[in-house]
Motif scaffolding. Structure first.
Motif, mmCIF file in Angstrom:
data_model
loop_
_atom_site.group_PDB
_atom_site.id
_atom_site.type_symbol
_atom_site.label_atom_id
_atom_site.label_comp_id
_atom_site.label_asym_id
_atom_site.label_seq_id
_atom_site.Cartn_x
_atom_site.Cartn_y
_atom_site.Cartn_z
ATOM 1 N N THR A 207 46.294 -25.121 10.370
ATOM 2 C CA THR A 207 46.954 -23.952 10.580
ATOM 3 C C THR A 207 45.934 -22.764 10.354
ATOM 4 O OG1 THR A 207 49.058 -24.652 9.525
ATOM 5 C CG2 THR A 207 48.759 -22.544 9.669
ATOM 6 N N ALA A 229 51.767 -19.190 16.656
ATOM 7 C CA ALA A 229 51.972 -20.460 16.024
ATOM 8 C C ALA A 229 53.461 -20.881 15.888
ATOM 9 C CB ALA A 229 51.362 -20.137 14.574
ATOM 10 N N ASP A 235 54.858 -24.289 13.827
ATOM 11 C CA ASP A 235 54.453 -23.812 12.502
ATOM 12 C C ASP A 235 55.460 -23.179 11.792
ATOM 13 O OD1 ASP A 235 53.619 -23.030 10.049
ATOM 14 O OD2 ASP A 235 51.784 -21.922 10.872
#
Length: 305
Positions: A207, A229, A235
């Motif tokens: 990440t 993301a 994410d």
């Protein structure tokens, strides 16, 4: 027409097709997304093998299906489980308060999608920088219709595939202007297009490393990286810090007051790893934030300049 490629599977966790894939739509007129009268979702994409049209459906609560057409269909169909949240694991999420507990219980099938296509998510995120959402969606619609490719397969209405990176890089100045995109955002997209292959490498990164790779691009900051993301990398923790409304929305929804970004980040610590999930759950539950008393982001028509 029989699909060129198809896949049926049972998801690892409860999955609601529409709640999950809906996060990928860019407005009601998105040329790359359509929900048909039977509740199936048609979506176009571009893989390394070429363009593809996908039809996602949910024949039963515990069954999902993806059908595909086009040269990129084999790859796109194979990645359908991930796109519909197969990697998303809510097991470690502890709502902690009644509001979130109710939202989580009433929306058990809300998953975080993962398209695996970084540049595809980056362009609309850049278009949404510093403008109202409706304006960004209008720009996206105009540019994809103008410069995208025809969608393969038996689409229920005419659809387009977002341009390849070289297509975005070759859009002339006047087309950006006609679409209401200011020179700064246009330059950011064109520059990112030149490094698209390096940006796609973020899919295999941690990440932190993915965010670092994205923010190396001039004009791409933490907010834009988080928006990418959320969709491309799946994410569940990607909080859109810097959003015009988010800190006050969460502040009022969860704590009953205005908040700065720093205060929001500190207050969201109990949900580390799932902060974007919190935002999605509140939205799915129809939770309202601060009453609209303050100024809204203005509509700026860059075509007037």
């Amino acid at each position: 027409m029989i699909a060129e490629h198809a896949l049926n599977w049972s998801p690892r966790h409860p999955t609601d097709l529409l709640q999950t894939i809906g996060a990928l739509r860019r407005g009601g007129g998105d040329p790359t997304y359509h929900r048909d009268e039977r509740g199936a979702v048609w979506r176009t994409t571009r893989t390394d093998e070429g363009v593809a049209t996908l039809r996602y459906s949910q024949p039963a609560p515990d069954e999902l299906r993806c059908e595909g057409w086009g040269p990129g269909a084999r790859t796109a169909v194979a990645s359908a489980p991930e796109l519909l949240g197969d990697r998303d694991d809510p097991a470690g999420f502890d709502p902690g308060i009644r509001l979130l507990d109710d939202a989580h219980r009433r929306n058990p099938g809300l998953r975080i999608p993962r398209t695996g296509r970084v540049f595809e998510a980056l362009v609309p995120a850049i278009l949404e920088q510093k403008v109202i959402t409706l304006q960004a969606h209008d720009s996206w619609r105009r540019l994809v219709w103008r410069s995208g490719d025809a969608a393969p397969g038996p689409t229920p209405r005419r659809m387009r595939v977002t341009p390849a990176p070289e297509g975005w890089a070759s859009i002339p100045t006047w087309e950006w202007h006609k679409a209401g995109v200011d020179p700064r955002r246009a330059r950011t997209i064109v520059n990112a297009a030149r490094y698209a292959s390096r940006l796609e490498e973020a899919v295999g990164m941690s990440t932190a490393d993915a965010a670092a790779r994205l923010t190396l691009m001039p004009g791409v900051g933490a907010w834009t990286a988080a928006e990418v993301a959320q969709r491309a990398l799946g994410d569940a923790d990607a909080l859109s810090v810097g959003d015009y409304h988010l800190s006050n929305y969460l502040g009022h929804a969860l704590w009953g007051r205005d908040m700065t970004d720093d205060e929001m980040v500190a207050a969201m610590t109990p949900w580390a790893g799932h902060r974007y999930r919190v935002v999605r759950l509140l939205g799915a539950a129809g939770v309202r934030g601060r009453p609209r008393r303050g100024p809204r982001m203005p509509f700026v028509d860059h075509r007037a300049f």
